[in-house]
Design a protein around this motif. Structure first.
Motif, PDB file in Angstrom:
ATOM      1  N   GLY A 142       0.468  -0.904  -0.062  1.00 46.48           N
ATOM      2  CA  GLY A 142       0.304   0.128  -0.129  1.00 46.48           C
ATOM      3  C   GLY A 142       0.764   0.837   0.247  1.00 46.48           C
ATOM      4  O   GLY A 142       0.161   2.369   0.462  1.00 46.48           O
ATOM      5  N   MET A 143       1.882   1.850  -0.434  1.00 47.87           N
ATOM      6  CA  MET A 143       3.216   2.501  -0.774  1.00 47.87           C
ATOM      7  C   MET A 143       3.245   2.980  -2.157  1.00 47.87           C
ATOM      8  O   MET A 143       2.663   2.120  -3.166  1.00 47.87           O
ATOM      9  CB  MET A 143       3.907   2.414  -0.031  1.00 47.87           C
ATOM     10  CG  MET A 143       4.573   1.187   1.712  1.00 47.87           C
ATOM     11  SD  MET A 143       6.523   0.921   1.947  1.00 47.87           S
ATOM     12  CE  MET A 143       6.572   1.098   3.455  1.00 47.87           C
ATOM     13  N   THR A 144       3.366   4.093  -1.859  1.00 47.98           N
ATOM     14  CA  THR A 144       3.647   4.522  -3.278  1.00 47.98           C
ATOM     15  C   THR A 144       5.593   3.994  -3.576  1.00 47.98           C
ATOM     16  O   THR A 144       6.419   4.450  -2.822  1.00 47.98           O
ATOM     17  CB  THR A 144       3.997   6.272  -3.491  1.00 47.98           C
ATOM     18  OG1 THR A 144       3.047   6.668  -2.710  1.00 47.98           O
ATOM     19  CG2 THR A 144       4.535   6.193  -4.836  1.00 47.98           C
ATOM     20  N   ALA A 145       5.312   3.317  -5.232  1.00 44.96           N
ATOM     21  CA  ALA A 145       6.704   2.975  -5.618  1.00 44.96           C
ATOM     22  C   ALA A 145       7.388   3.992  -6.454  1.00 44.96           C
ATOM     23  O   ALA A 145       6.978   4.096  -7.476  1.00 44.96           O
ATOM     24  CB  ALA A 145       6.265   1.369  -6.258  1.00 44.96           C
ATOM     25  N   VAL A 146       8.703   4.168  -6.038  1.00 45.92           N
ATOM     26  CA  VAL A 146       9.394   4.920  -6.816  1.00 45.92           C
ATOM     27  C   VAL A 146      10.879   3.848  -7.466  1.00 45.92           C
ATOM     28  O   VAL A 146      11.444   2.792  -6.164  1.00 45.92           O
ATOM     29  CB  VAL A 146      10.355   6.018  -5.946  1.00 45.92           C
ATOM     30  CG1 VAL A 146      11.661   6.541  -6.934  1.00 45.92           C
ATOM     31  CG2 VAL A 146       9.597   7.470  -6.145  1.00 45.92           C
ATOM     32  N   ALA A 147      10.945   3.206  -8.655  1.00 47.39           N
ATOM     33  CA  ALA A 147      12.396   2.093  -8.579  1.00 47.39           C
ATOM     34  C   ALA A 147      13.171   3.000  -9.792  1.00 47.39           C
ATOM     35  O   ALA A 147      13.083   3.748 -10.346  1.00 47.39           O
ATOM     36  CB  ALA A 147      11.494   1.247  -9.655  1.00 47.39           C
ATOM     37  N   VAL A 148      14.034   2.058  -9.700  1.00 45.32           N
ATOM     38  CA  VAL A 148      15.413   2.575 -10.772  1.00 45.32           C
ATOM     39  C   VAL A 148      15.737   1.558 -11.711  1.00 45.32           C
ATOM     40  O   VAL A 148      15.661  -0.155 -10.600  1.00 45.32           O
ATOM     41  CB  VAL A 148      17.137   2.996  -9.487  1.00 45.32           C
ATOM     42  CG1 VAL A 148      17.268   2.080  -8.784  1.00 45.32           C
ATOM     43  CG2 VAL A 148      17.336   2.965 -10.333  1.00 45.32           C
ATOM     44  N   GLY A 149      16.077   1.038 -12.437  1.00 47.31           N
ATOM     45  CA  GLY A 149      16.243   0.858 -13.796  1.00 47.31           C
ATOM     46  C   GLY A 149      15.337   0.368 -14.906  1.00 47.31           C
ATOM     47  O   GLY A 149      14.935   2.121 -15.373  1.00 47.31           O
ATOM     48  N   ASP A 150      14.849  -0.583 -15.817  1.00 50.44           N
ATOM     49  CA  ASP A 150      14.456  -0.167 -16.489  1.00 50.44           C
ATOM     50  C   ASP A 150      12.940  -0.355 -16.737  1.00 50.44           C
ATOM     51  O   ASP A 150      11.761  -0.717 -15.948  1.00 50.44           O
ATOM     52  CB  ASP A 150      14.588  -2.195 -17.325  1.00 50.44           C
ATOM     53  CG  ASP A 150      14.009  -2.286 -18.730  1.00 50.44           C
ATOM     54  OD1 ASP A 150      12.848  -1.737 -19.303  1.00 50.44           O
ATOM     55  OD2 ASP A 150      14.243  -3.113 -19.335  1.00 50.44           O
ATOM     56  N   ALA A 151      12.639   0.672 -17.281  1.00 55.11           N
ATOM     57  CA  ALA A 151      11.005   1.161 -16.666  1.00 55.11           C
ATOM     58  C   ALA A 151       9.777   0.391 -17.555  1.00 55.11           C
ATOM     59  O   ALA A 151       9.015  -0.005 -17.280  1.00 55.11           O
ATOM     60  CB  ALA A 151      10.732   2.632 -17.832  1.00 55.11           C
ATOM     61  N   ALA A 152      10.244  -0.274 -18.801  1.00 59.21           N
ATOM     62  CA  ALA A 152       9.397  -1.474 -18.901  1.00 59.21           C
ATOM     63  C   ALA A 152       9.624  -2.732 -18.518  1.00 59.21           C
ATOM     64  O   ALA A 152       8.618  -3.714 -17.875  1.00 59.21           O
ATOM     65  CB  ALA A 152      10.037  -2.532 -20.674  1.00 59.21           C
ATOM     66  N   GLU A 153      10.719  -3.242 -17.632  1.00 55.24           N
ATOM     67  CA  GLU A 153      10.653  -3.859 -16.203  1.00 55.24           C
ATOM     68  C   GLU A 153      10.291  -3.970 -15.185  1.00 55.24           C
ATOM     69  O   GLU A 153       9.211  -4.564 -14.499  1.00 55.24           O
ATOM     70  CB  GLU A 153      11.865  -4.556 -16.536  1.00 55.24           C
ATOM     71  CG  GLU A 153      12.416  -5.633 -15.199  1.00 55.24           C
ATOM     72  CD  GLU A 153      13.488  -5.550 -15.021  1.00 55.24           C
ATOM     73  OE1 GLU A 153      14.221  -6.169 -14.161  1.00 55.24           O
ATOM     74  OE2 GLU A 153      14.605  -5.933 -15.994  1.00 55.24           O
ATOM     75  N   LEU A 154       9.946  -2.180 -14.950  1.00 56.19           N
ATOM     76  CA  LEU A 154       9.111  -1.822 -13.767  1.00 56.19           C
ATOM     77  C   LEU A 154       8.241  -1.158 -13.540  1.00 56.19           C
ATOM     78  O   LEU A 154       8.004  -0.770 -12.938  1.00 56.19           O
ATOM     79  CB  LEU A 154      10.795  -0.775 -13.045  1.00 56.19           C
ATOM     80  CG  LEU A 154      11.773  -2.313 -12.705  1.00 56.19           C
ATOM     81  CD1 LEU A 154      12.866  -1.113 -12.222  1.00 56.19           C
ATOM     82  CD2 LEU A 154      12.172  -3.433 -10.987  1.00 56.19           C
ATOM     83  N   GLY A 155       7.187  -1.016 -14.544  1.00 57.38           N
ATOM     84  CA  GLY A 155       5.949  -0.684 -15.268  1.00 57.38           C
ATOM     85  C   GLY A 155       5.153  -0.626 -14.258  1.00 57.38           C
ATOM     86  O   GLY A 155       4.230   0.884 -13.643  1.00 57.38           O
ATOM     87  N   LYS A 156       5.586  -1.307 -13.132  1.00 59.59           N
ATOM     88  CA  LYS A 156       4.058  -1.299 -11.696  1.00 59.59           C
ATOM     89  C   LYS A 156       4.684  -0.641 -10.649  1.00 59.59           C
ATOM     90  O   LYS A 156       3.265   0.196 -10.162  1.00 59.59           O
ATOM     91  CB  LYS A 156       4.227  -2.650 -11.136  1.00 59.59           C
ATOM     92  CG  LYS A 156       3.597  -3.690 -11.566  1.00 59.59           C
ATOM     93  CD  LYS A 156       3.162  -5.160 -10.836  1.00 59.59           C
ATOM     94  CE  LYS A 156       2.103  -6.162 -12.201  1.00 59.59           C
ATOM     95  NZ  LYS A 156       1.921  -7.359 -11.058  1.00 59.59           N
ATOM     96  N   ALA A 157       5.884   0.351 -10.989  1.00 57.75           N
ATOM     97  CA  ALA A 157       6.236   1.248  -9.710  1.00 57.75           C
ATOM     98  C   ALA A 157       5.278   3.504 -10.726  1.00 57.75           C
ATOM     99  O   ALA A 157       4.770   2.548 -11.726  1.00 57.75           O
ATOM    100  CB  ALA A 157       7.215   1.553 -10.159  1.00 57.75           C
TER     101      ALA A 157
END
Length: 222
Positions: free
Chosen positions: A183-198
């Motif tokens: 239930g958190m807001t997600a910030v991710a680093v890396g490949d946008a296609a791979e980490l699209g749920k962030a």
């Protein structure tokens, strides 16, 4: 945003290569397996025991080892890993992280660590960042590893915040899933296609900032 809950490997420092090298050494020497380079992605953000089980499944030998033997093999891998990171220091902190920590502190944002690694406290000490964090969630005390949300829920609770008051920071698909399910807001680093749920994905940690985190949080809560 009142809290930021961080993964460690790939977010604060890049020890993933040491982990995979240790797994490859164990697989080769103890299991007679050669792990392909692409298998590293399967282990990203996954706990030690679950990583070993994935390797054993890959070699079709999961049913050949008892729980006790699996624990022993995992401990052996950890020995290889600890030897590899003996010289880890402040120079191994990823770009932009010291500045981000300073900015979050300036805005009174509480920071906790939600890593699957039981070595996290020792690694933070090597990096000179142990005192920068308000709390470290203990992975040995959560029931399920990532992608289950348990470790991120523990990270929020450790700084007396609700998950909805926090941003979670990750570099792995399993970690992003854990953040979202917490239930958190997600910030991710890396490949946008791979980490699209962030909620937001940036290519490098140098792109992290308090403003990025705050804007992402506000947008997610509209």
């Amino acid at each position: 945003m009142q809290g930021a809950v961080f993964d460690l490997d790939g977010v604060i420092t890049d020890t993933a290569r040491y982990h995979f090298a240790a797994w490859c050494q164990l697989a080769k020497e103890k299991l007679g397996l050669d792990l392909p380079a692409k298998f590293e992605i399967e282990l990203k953000g996954v706990s030690r025991i679950d990583s070993l089980k994935k390797i054993l499944e890959y070699g079709n030998m999961l049913d050949k080892y008892s729980d006790e033997q699996i624990q022993d093999l995992a401990a052996e891998k950890n020995g290889y890993y600890l030897k590899a990171i003996e010289d880890l220091s402040e120079k191994d902190i990823l770009p932009g992280i010291p500045e981000l920590i300073d900015q979050l502190k300036e805005h009174n944002v509480k920071m906790s660590l939600a890593s699957a690694s039981k070595n996290a406290p020792a690694i933070l000490k090597k990096l000179g960042l142990f005192d920068a964090f308000d709390a470290i969630a203990d992975p040995s005390k959560v029931e399920h590893g990532k992608p289950a949300p348990d470790i991120f829920l523990a990270g929020a609770a450790a700084v007396d915040l609700k998950p909805s008051e926090c941003v979670g920071v990750e570099d792995a698909v399993a970690g992003v899933q854990a953040i979202k399910d917490a239930g958190m807001t997600a910030v991710a680093v890396g490949d946008a296609a791979e980490l699209g749920k962030a909620d937001t994905v940036v290519p490098t940690t140098a792109d992290f900032s308090y403003d990025l985190f705050e804007k992402t949080f506000e947008k997610a809560h509209k």
